[in-house]
Design a protein around this motif. Structure first.
Motif, PDB file in Angstrom:
ATOM      1  N   ARG A  35       0.648  -1.292   0.039  1.00  0.00           N
ATOM      2  CA  ARG A  35      -0.075   0.025   0.001  1.00  0.00           C
ATOM      3  C   ARG A  35       0.928   1.307   0.001  1.00  0.00           C
ATOM      4  O   ARG A  35       0.682   2.281  -0.567  1.00  0.00           O
ATOM      5  CB  ARG A  35      -0.910  -0.164   1.378  1.00  0.00           C
ATOM      6  N   TYR A  36       1.774   1.278   0.765  1.00  0.00           N
ATOM      7  CA  TYR A  36       2.801   2.428   0.609  1.00  0.00           C
ATOM      8  C   TYR A  36       3.478   2.486  -0.432  1.00  0.00           C
ATOM      9  O   TYR A  36       3.586   3.997  -1.094  1.00  0.00           O
ATOM     10  CB  TYR A  36       3.874   2.263   1.857  1.00  0.00           C
ATOM     11  N   LEU A  37       3.929   1.440  -1.316  1.00  0.00           N
ATOM     12  CA  LEU A  37       4.624   1.877  -2.481  1.00  0.00           C
ATOM     13  C   LEU A  37       3.855   2.053  -3.799  1.00  0.00           C
ATOM     14  O   LEU A  37       4.255   2.575  -4.550  1.00  0.00           O
ATOM     15  CB  LEU A  37       5.670   0.609  -2.516  1.00  0.00           C
ATOM     16  N   ILE A  38       2.785   1.695  -3.353  1.00  0.00           N
ATOM     17  CA  ILE A  38       1.618   2.236  -4.584  1.00  0.00           C
ATOM     18  C   ILE A  38       1.372   3.653  -4.435  1.00  0.00           C
ATOM     19  O   ILE A  38       1.297   4.327  -5.541  1.00  0.00           O
ATOM     20  CB  ILE A  38       0.365   1.227  -4.517  1.00  0.00           C
ATOM     21  N   ARG A  39       1.286   4.041  -3.106  1.00  0.00           N
ATOM     22  CA  ARG A  39       0.898   5.490  -2.918  1.00  0.00           C
ATOM     23  C   ARG A  39       2.277   6.337  -3.493  1.00  0.00           C
ATOM     24  O   ARG A  39       1.701   7.413  -4.031  1.00  0.00           O
ATOM     25  CB  ARG A  39       0.806   5.647  -1.522  1.00  0.00           C
ATOM     26  N   LYS A  40       3.252   6.177  -3.257  1.00  0.00           N
ATOM     27  CA  LYS A  40       4.536   6.876  -3.434  1.00  0.00           C
ATOM     28  C   LYS A  40       5.785   6.135  -3.558  1.00  0.00           C
ATOM     29  O   LYS A  40       5.647   5.230  -2.738  1.00  0.00           O
ATOM     30  CB  LYS A  40       4.504   8.178  -2.801  1.00  0.00           C
ATOM     31  N   PRO A  41       6.815   6.646  -4.190  1.00  0.00           N
ATOM     32  CA  PRO A  41       8.109   6.040  -4.296  1.00  0.00           C
ATOM     33  C   PRO A  41       8.495   6.381  -2.804  1.00  0.00           C
ATOM     34  O   PRO A  41       8.607   7.501  -2.242  1.00  0.00           O
ATOM     35  CB  PRO A  41       8.795   6.645  -5.339  1.00  0.00           C
ATOM     36  N   MET A  42       9.465   5.227  -2.283  1.00  0.00           N
ATOM     37  CA  MET A  42       9.920   5.442  -0.886  1.00  0.00           C
ATOM     38  C   MET A  42      11.228   4.754  -1.100  1.00  0.00           C
ATOM     39  O   MET A  42      11.736   3.671  -1.446  1.00  0.00           O
ATOM     40  CB  MET A  42       9.234   4.868   0.006  1.00  0.00           C
ATOM     41  N   THR A  43      12.234   5.174  -0.074  1.00  0.00           N
ATOM     42  CA  THR A  43      13.636   4.896   0.048  1.00  0.00           C
ATOM     43  C   THR A  43      13.345   3.787   0.985  1.00  0.00           C
ATOM     44  O   THR A  43      12.675   3.590   1.814  1.00  0.00           O
ATOM     45  CB  THR A  43      14.691   5.832   0.515  1.00  0.00           C
ATOM     46  N   THR A  44      14.404   2.909   1.217  1.00  0.00           N
ATOM     47  CA  THR A  44      14.411   2.091   2.566  1.00  0.00           C
ATOM     48  C   THR A  44      14.321   2.570   3.751  1.00  0.00           C
ATOM     49  O   THR A  44      13.531   2.075   4.691  1.00  0.00           O
ATOM     50  CB  THR A  44      15.944   1.257   2.611  1.00  0.00           C
ATOM     51  N   LYS A  45      15.008   3.789   3.931  1.00  0.00           N
ATOM     52  CA  LYS A  45      14.666   4.623   5.200  1.00  0.00           C
ATOM     53  C   LYS A  45      13.236   5.095   5.381  1.00  0.00           C
ATOM     54  O   LYS A  45      12.865   4.886   6.515  1.00  0.00           O
ATOM     55  CB  LYS A  45      15.799   5.683   5.242  1.00  0.00           C
ATOM     56  N   ASP A  46      12.659   5.424   4.455  1.00  0.00           N
ATOM     57  CA  ASP A  46      11.399   5.981   4.410  1.00  0.00           C
ATOM     58  C   ASP A  46      10.418   4.665   4.903  1.00  0.00           C
ATOM     59  O   ASP A  46       9.560   4.872   5.643  1.00  0.00           O
ATOM     60  CB  ASP A  46      10.771   6.371   2.945  1.00  0.00           C
ATOM     61  N   LEU A  47      10.689   3.414   4.242  1.00  0.00           N
ATOM     62  CA  LEU A  47       9.964   2.401   4.611  1.00  0.00           C
ATOM     63  C   LEU A  47      10.126   1.835   6.103  1.00  0.00           C
ATOM     64  O   LEU A  47       9.383   1.521   6.798  1.00  0.00           O
ATOM     65  CB  LEU A  47      10.422   1.239   3.860  1.00  0.00           C
ATOM     66  N   LEU A  48      11.389   1.870   6.499  1.00  0.00           N
ATOM     67  CA  LEU A  48      11.876   1.608   8.019  1.00  0.00           C
ATOM     68  C   LEU A  48      11.297   2.676   8.977  1.00  0.00           C
ATOM     69  O   LEU A  48      10.777   2.281  10.137  1.00  0.00           O
ATOM     70  CB  LEU A  48      13.141   1.667   8.159  1.00  0.00           C
ATOM     71  N   LYS A  49      11.062   3.875   8.633  1.00  0.00           N
ATOM     72  CA  LYS A  49      10.240   4.887   9.591  1.00  0.00           C
ATOM     73  C   LYS A  49       8.876   4.450   9.615  1.00  0.00           C
ATOM     74  O   LYS A  49       8.205   4.840  10.549  1.00  0.00           O
ATOM     75  CB  LYS A  49      10.543   6.377   8.561  1.00  0.00           C
ATOM     76  N   LYS A  50       8.164   3.889   8.312  1.00  0.00           N
ATOM     77  CA  LYS A  50       6.893   3.746   8.687  1.00  0.00           C
ATOM     78  C   LYS A  50       6.486   2.304   9.640  1.00  0.00           C
ATOM     79  O   LYS A  50       5.521   2.111   9.943  1.00  0.00           O
ATOM     80  CB  LYS A  50       6.299   3.005   7.222  1.00  0.00           C
ATOM     81  N   PHE A  51       7.798   1.539   9.597  1.00  0.00           N
ATOM     82  CA  PHE A  51       7.654   0.329  10.478  1.00  0.00           C
ATOM     83  C   PHE A  51       8.919   0.265  11.650  1.00  0.00           C
ATOM     84  O   PHE A  51       9.516  -0.740  11.860  1.00  0.00           O
ATOM     85  CB  PHE A  51       7.712  -0.819   9.578  1.00  0.00           C
ATOM     86  N   GLN A  52       8.544   1.378  12.495  1.00  0.00           N
ATOM     87  CA  GLN A  52       9.641   1.621  13.492  1.00  0.00           C
ATOM     88  C   GLN A  52       9.143   0.416  14.507  1.00  0.00           C
ATOM     89  O   GLN A  52       8.172   0.120  14.883  1.00  0.00           O
ATOM     90  CB  GLN A  52       9.445   3.017  14.168  1.00  0.00           C
ATOM     91  N   THR A  53      10.517  -0.045  15.195  1.00  0.00           N
ATOM     92  CA  THR A  53      10.540  -1.296  15.908  1.00  0.00           C
ATOM     93  C   THR A  53       9.237  -0.852  17.213  1.00  0.00           C
ATOM     94  O   THR A  53       8.921  -1.873  17.750  1.00  0.00           O
ATOM     95  CB  THR A  53      11.720  -1.406  16.452  1.00  0.00           C
ATOM     96  N   LYS A  54       9.552   0.286  17.620  1.00  0.00           N
ATOM     97  CA  LYS A  54       8.794   0.693  18.732  1.00  0.00           C
ATOM     98  C   LYS A  54       7.073   0.492  18.599  1.00  0.00           C
ATOM     99  O   LYS A  54       6.179   0.317  19.517  1.00  0.00           O
ATOM    100  CB  LYS A  54       8.996   2.104  19.621  1.00  0.00           C
ATOM    101  N   ARG A  55       6.826   0.587  17.198  1.00  0.00           N
ATOM    102  CA  ARG A  55       5.363   0.518  16.899  1.00  0.00           C
ATOM    103  C   ARG A  55       4.990  -0.879  16.363  1.00  0.00           C
ATOM    104  O   ARG A  55       3.964  -1.099  16.555  1.00  0.00           O
ATOM    105  CB  ARG A  55       4.993   1.602  15.771  1.00  0.00           C
ATOM    106  N   THR A  56       5.837  -1.643  15.757  1.00  0.00           N
ATOM    107  CA  THR A  56       5.813  -2.839  15.474  1.00  0.00           C
ATOM    108  C   THR A  56       5.950  -4.203  16.417  1.00  0.00           C
ATOM    109  O   THR A  56       5.376  -5.139  16.479  1.00  0.00           O
ATOM    110  CB  THR A  56       6.480  -3.437  14.158  1.00  0.00           C
ATOM    111  N   GLY A  57       6.788  -3.558  17.599  1.00  0.00           N
ATOM    112  CA  GLY A  57       7.174  -4.810  18.568  1.00  0.00           C
ATOM    113  C   GLY A  57       8.227  -5.640  17.961  1.00  0.00           C
ATOM    114  O   GLY A  57       8.673  -6.677  18.757  1.00  0.00           O
ATOM    115  N   LEU A  58       8.811  -5.563  16.706  1.00  0.00           N
ATOM    116  CA  LEU A  58       9.782  -6.373  16.301  1.00  0.00           C
ATOM    117  C   LEU A  58      11.076  -5.697  16.561  1.00  0.00           C
ATOM    118  O   LEU A  58      11.385  -4.615  16.954  1.00  0.00           O
ATOM    119  CB  LEU A  58       9.818  -6.171  14.651  1.00  0.00           C
TER     120      LEU A  58
END
Lengths: 72, 20
Positions: free
Chosen positions: A16-39
């Motif tokens: 869903r994120y990548l369909i919306r707009k181009p993202m770098t690896t860092k952009d993606l990592l920001k969307k899935f921060q460890t404190k929010r995913t628990g990973l």
């Protein structure tokens, strides 16, 4: 009791994120921060790498940075 | 921290480099 994570690192979420707009690896990592995913950091990197390999997104350079994107 | 984010991005790109 542990609170449930409010963000899940899944193939569908990345798609869903990548369909919306181009993202770098860092952009993606920001969307899935460890404190929010628990990973852990390592889990995040491994899972995201697997998902990106599977999705095989298009790549393009924007401002000299490689971005991933998907078209519908 | 941003340095941890940098490290994670570098690790992710390293994983993907084999593939790309």
């Amino acid at each position: 009791t542990p609170s449930s994570s409010d963000v899940q690192l899944t193939e569908e979420a990345v798609r869903r994120y990548l369909i919306r707009k181009p993202m770098t690896t860092k952009d993606l990592l920001k969307k899935f921060q460890t404190k929010r995913t628990g990973l852990s950091s390592e889990q995040t990197v491994n899972v995201l790498a697997q998902i990106l390999k599977k999705l095989n997104p298009e790549r393009k350079n924007i401002n000299d940075k490689m971005h991933f994107y998907l078209t519908e | 921290s941003s340095s941890e984010a940098d490290e994670m991005a570098a690790a992710l790109e390293a994983e993907l480099n084999d593939f790309m």
